[in-house]
Design a protein around this motif. Structure first.
Motif, PDB file in Angstrom:
ATOM      1  N   TRP A  15       0.834  -1.208   0.000  1.00  0.00           N
ATOM      2  CA  TRP A  15       0.000   0.000   0.000  1.00  0.00           C
ATOM      3  C   TRP A  15       0.865   1.253   0.000  1.00  0.00           C
ATOM      4  O   TRP A  15       0.556   2.229  -0.685  1.00  0.00           O
ATOM      5  CB  TRP A  15      -0.960   0.001   1.180  1.00  0.00           C
ATOM      6  N   ALA A  16       1.946   1.232   0.783  1.00  0.00           N
ATOM      7  CA  ALA A  16       2.854   2.386   0.812  1.00  0.00           C
ATOM      8  C   ALA A  16       3.490   2.592  -0.561  1.00  0.00           C
ATOM      9  O   ALA A  16       3.584   3.715  -1.057  1.00  0.00           O
ATOM     10  CB  ALA A  16       3.925   2.209   1.883  1.00  0.00           C
ATOM     11  N   GLN A  17       3.914   1.503  -1.173  1.00  0.00           N
ATOM     12  CA  GLN A  17       4.554   1.580  -2.496  1.00  0.00           C
ATOM     13  C   GLN A  17       3.572   2.092  -3.554  1.00  0.00           C
ATOM     14  O   GLN A  17       3.956   2.844  -4.450  1.00  0.00           O
ATOM     15  CB  GLN A  17       5.089   0.210  -2.887  1.00  0.00           C
ATOM     16  N   LYS A  18       2.308   1.710  -3.439  1.00  0.00           N
ATOM     17  CA  LYS A  18       1.285   2.149  -4.396  1.00  0.00           C
ATOM     18  C   LYS A  18       0.805   3.582  -4.131  1.00  0.00           C
ATOM     19  O   LYS A  18       0.067   4.133  -4.934  1.00  0.00           O
ATOM     20  CB  LYS A  18       0.075   1.214  -4.342  1.00  0.00           C
ATOM     21  N   GLY A  19       1.183   4.146  -2.997  1.00  0.00           N
ATOM     22  CA  GLY A  19       0.756   5.503  -2.670  1.00  0.00           C
ATOM     23  C   GLY A  19      -0.676   5.607  -2.186  1.00  0.00           C
ATOM     24  O   GLY A  19      -1.346   6.614  -2.408  1.00  0.00           O
ATOM     25  N   VAL A  20      -1.146   4.565  -1.499  1.00  0.00           N
ATOM     26  CA  VAL A  20      -2.506   4.584  -0.951  1.00  0.00           C
ATOM     27  C   VAL A  20      -2.642   5.767   0.006  1.00  0.00           C
ATOM     28  O   VAL A  20      -1.703   6.113   0.724  1.00  0.00           O
ATOM     29  CB  VAL A  20      -2.822   3.242  -0.238  1.00  0.00           C
ATOM     30  N   SER A  21      -3.809   6.384   0.005  1.00  0.00           N
ATOM     31  CA  SER A  21      -4.076   7.489   0.931  1.00  0.00           C
ATOM     32  C   SER A  21      -5.482   7.316   1.492  1.00  0.00           C
ATOM     33  O   SER A  21      -6.097   6.280   1.304  1.00  0.00           O
ATOM     34  CB  SER A  21      -3.916   8.830   0.215  1.00  0.00           C
ATOM     35  N   GLY A  22      -5.969   8.324   2.195  1.00  0.00           N
ATOM     36  CA  GLY A  22      -7.301   8.246   2.777  1.00  0.00           C
ATOM     37  C   GLY A  22      -7.301   7.841   4.239  1.00  0.00           C
ATOM     38  O   GLY A  22      -8.337   7.461   4.774  1.00  0.00           O
ATOM     39  N   TYR A  23      -6.164   7.930   4.887  1.00  0.00           N
ATOM     40  CA  TYR A  23      -6.052   7.528   6.293  1.00  0.00           C
ATOM     41  C   TYR A  23      -5.742   8.723   7.203  1.00  0.00           C
ATOM     42  O   TYR A  23      -5.055   8.563   8.202  1.00  0.00           O
ATOM     43  CB  TYR A  23      -4.997   6.427   6.456  1.00  0.00           C
ATOM     44  N   HIS A  24      -6.256   9.907   6.882  1.00  0.00           N
ATOM     45  CA  HIS A  24      -6.057  11.070   7.762  1.00  0.00           C
ATOM     46  C   HIS A  24      -6.679  10.752   9.122  1.00  0.00           C
ATOM     47  O   HIS A  24      -7.838  10.370   9.208  1.00  0.00           O
ATOM     48  CB  HIS A  24      -6.690  12.320   7.146  1.00  0.00           C
ATOM     49  N   ASN A  25      -5.890  10.883  10.166  1.00  0.00           N
ATOM     50  CA  ASN A  25      -6.309  10.516  11.522  1.00  0.00           C
ATOM     51  C   ASN A  25      -6.817   9.081  11.579  1.00  0.00           C
ATOM     52  O   ASN A  25      -7.681   8.759  12.371  1.00  0.00           O
ATOM     53  CB  ASN A  25      -7.374  11.476  12.058  1.00  0.00           C
ATOM     54  N   GLY A  26      -6.261   8.212  10.754  1.00  0.00           N
ATOM     55  CA  GLY A  26      -6.728   6.836  10.674  1.00  0.00           C
ATOM     56  C   GLY A  26      -5.646   5.805  10.906  1.00  0.00           C
ATOM     57  O   GLY A  26      -5.642   4.757  10.259  1.00  0.00           O
ATOM     58  N   CYS A  27      -4.732   6.059  11.835  1.00  0.00           N
ATOM     59  CA  CYS A  27      -3.635   5.116  12.069  1.00  0.00           C
ATOM     60  C   CYS A  27      -4.141   3.754  12.529  1.00  0.00           C
ATOM     61  O   CYS A  27      -3.665   2.723  12.065  1.00  0.00           O
ATOM     62  CB  CYS A  27      -2.623   5.683  13.060  1.00  0.00           C
ATOM     63  N   LEU A  28      -5.127   3.739  13.417  1.00  0.00           N
ATOM     64  CA  LEU A  28      -5.651   2.468  13.898  1.00  0.00           C
ATOM     65  C   LEU A  28      -6.401   1.748  12.783  1.00  0.00           C
ATOM     66  O   LEU A  28      -6.259   0.535  12.624  1.00  0.00           O
ATOM     67  CB  LEU A  28      -6.561   2.673  15.112  1.00  0.00           C
ATOM     68  N   ARG A  29      -7.151   2.474  11.995  1.00  0.00           N
ATOM     69  CA  ARG A  29      -7.875   1.868  10.873  1.00  0.00           C
ATOM     70  C   ARG A  29      -6.894   1.235   9.892  1.00  0.00           C
ATOM     71  O   ARG A  29      -7.119   0.133   9.392  1.00  0.00           O
ATOM     72  CB  ARG A  29      -8.756   2.919  10.191  1.00  0.00           C
ATOM     73  N   LEU A  30      -5.762   1.912   9.637  1.00  0.00           N
ATOM     74  CA  LEU A  30      -4.735   1.365   8.744  1.00  0.00           C
ATOM     75  C   LEU A  30      -4.151   0.073   9.320  1.00  0.00           C
ATOM     76  O   LEU A  30      -4.056  -0.944   8.625  1.00  0.00           O
ATOM     77  CB  LEU A  30      -3.623   2.396   8.517  1.00  0.00           C
ATOM     78  N   ALA A  31      -3.774   0.104  10.585  1.00  0.00           N
ATOM     79  CA  ALA A  31      -3.211  -1.091  11.233  1.00  0.00           C
ATOM     80  C   ALA A  31      -4.233  -2.229  11.246  1.00  0.00           C
ATOM     81  O   ALA A  31      -3.891  -3.385  10.960  1.00  0.00           O
ATOM     82  CB  ALA A  31      -2.756  -0.754  12.650  1.00  0.00           C
ATOM     83  N   ASP A  32      -5.488  -1.898  11.552  1.00  0.00           N
ATOM     84  CA  ASP A  32      -6.540  -2.910  11.553  1.00  0.00           C
ATOM     85  C   ASP A  32      -6.750  -3.482  10.154  1.00  0.00           C
ATOM     86  O   ASP A  32      -6.875  -4.690   9.976  1.00  0.00           O
ATOM     87  CB  ASP A  32      -7.860  -2.322  12.045  1.00  0.00           C
ATOM     88  N   ASN A  33      -6.792  -2.621   9.152  1.00  0.00           N
ATOM     89  CA  ASN A  33      -7.031  -3.089   7.785  1.00  0.00           C
ATOM     90  C   ASN A  33      -5.936  -4.035   7.304  1.00  0.00           C
ATOM     91  O   ASN A  33      -6.192  -4.936   6.522  1.00  0.00           O
ATOM     92  CB  ASN A  33      -7.179  -1.914   6.828  1.00  0.00           C
ATOM     93  N   ALA A  34      -4.721  -3.832   7.776  1.00  0.00           N
ATOM     94  CA  ALA A  34      -3.624  -4.720   7.383  1.00  0.00           C
ATOM     95  C   ALA A  34      -3.858  -6.141   7.885  1.00  0.00           C
ATOM     96  O   ALA A  34      -3.551  -7.107   7.192  1.00  0.00           O
ATOM     97  CB  ALA A  34      -2.300  -4.195   7.916  1.00  0.00           C
ATOM     98  N   TYR A  35      -4.399  -6.266   9.086  1.00  0.00           N
ATOM     99  CA  TYR A  35      -4.653  -7.579   9.687  1.00  0.00           C
ATOM    100  C   TYR A  35      -6.057  -8.097   9.400  1.00  0.00           C
ATOM    101  O   TYR A  35      -6.328  -9.261   9.575  1.00  0.00           O
ATOM    102  CB  TYR A  35      -4.433  -7.528  11.201  1.00  0.00           C
ATOM    103  N   GLN A  36      -6.948  -7.225   9.000  1.00  0.00           N
ATOM    104  CA  GLN A  36      -8.354  -7.540   8.770  1.00  0.00           C
ATOM    105  C   GLN A  36      -8.908  -8.397   9.912  1.00  0.00           C
ATOM    106  O   GLN A  36      -9.127  -9.603   9.774  1.00  0.00           O
ATOM    107  CB  GLN A  36      -8.534  -8.222   7.436  1.00  0.00           C
ATOM    108  N   PRO A  37      -9.131  -7.738  11.061  1.00  0.00           N
ATOM    109  CA  PRO A  37      -9.638  -8.486  12.212  1.00  0.00           C
ATOM    110  C   PRO A  37     -11.013  -9.087  11.942  1.00  0.00           C
ATOM    111  O   PRO A  37     -11.794  -8.539  11.167  1.00  0.00           O
ATOM    112  CB  PRO A  37      -9.711  -7.443  13.321  1.00  0.00           C
TER     113      PRO A  37
END
Length: 175
Positions: free
Chosen positions: A67-89
């Motif tokens: 995602w970082a390499q592709k330049g994904v965005s849309g996570y303003h104030n969304g650090c937990l959402r990003l971490a959660d999305n990586a693991y897909q709880p």
């Protein structure tokens, strides 16, 4: 009479639909692969455990780097959402990075003050924002995080120490 099924159809895997319940403020994770079951993976002297995740620590780190390499965005104030999305709880999301940290600590999954996280570890900081900050360690001194403005970036994890005191890392716990 016997019917023959074309080989291409016979070998086709069924489509696997995945998802998670998300609050209206959250967005779905970028899709990049079929989910794999979470696994325990030995990392140095620490065996990474997960609880309630779809992806293993290594796979979650790979997803974030992609995602970082592709330049994904849309996570303003969304650090937990990003971490959660990586693991897909499979459930059990919390509201803030600090509540995720506290939950991991309460269940024996946290490593306070440890500055040598294994790949896939969730790292935590106490920041001026009452929610705190979470990023995911991807190896070689780097973590993937959301930057101000919402871009997903791979950076030297010690840069986040400027945002507030480092608390430690935790094995992903979504129980």
């Amino acid at each position: 009479m016997r019917h023959r099924i074309p080989l291409a159809i016979a070998l086709a895997a069924p489509v696997l639909l995945t998802g998670f319940a998300a609050s209206p403020a959250s967005a779905a994770a970028p899709s990049d692969a079929k989910p794999k079951a979470a696994k325990t993976k030995a990392m140095g002297s620490v065996a990474m455990r997960t609880k309630g995740t779809t992806y293993s620590p290594t796979r979650a780190a790979d997803r974030l780097e992609n995602w970082a390499q592709k330049g994904v965005s849309g996570y303003h104030n969304g650090c937990l959402r990003l971490a959660d999305n990586a693991y897909q709880p499979k459930g059990g999301r919390t509201g803030t990075a600090l509540s995720q940290w506290k939950r991991a600590k309460n269940h024996g999954y946290a490593h306070p003050g440890d500055r040598k996280p294994p790949v896939g570890a969730q790292m935590f900081w106490k920041t001026s924002n009452p929610a705190g900050h979470i990023a995911t360690y991807v190896g070689n001194g780097k973590a993937v995080t959301n930057m101000p403005g919402g871009a997903v970036k791979k950076i030297d994890w010690t840069r986040m120490n400027d945002w507030g005191p480092y608390l430690g890392w935790a094995e992903p716990y979504y129980g």
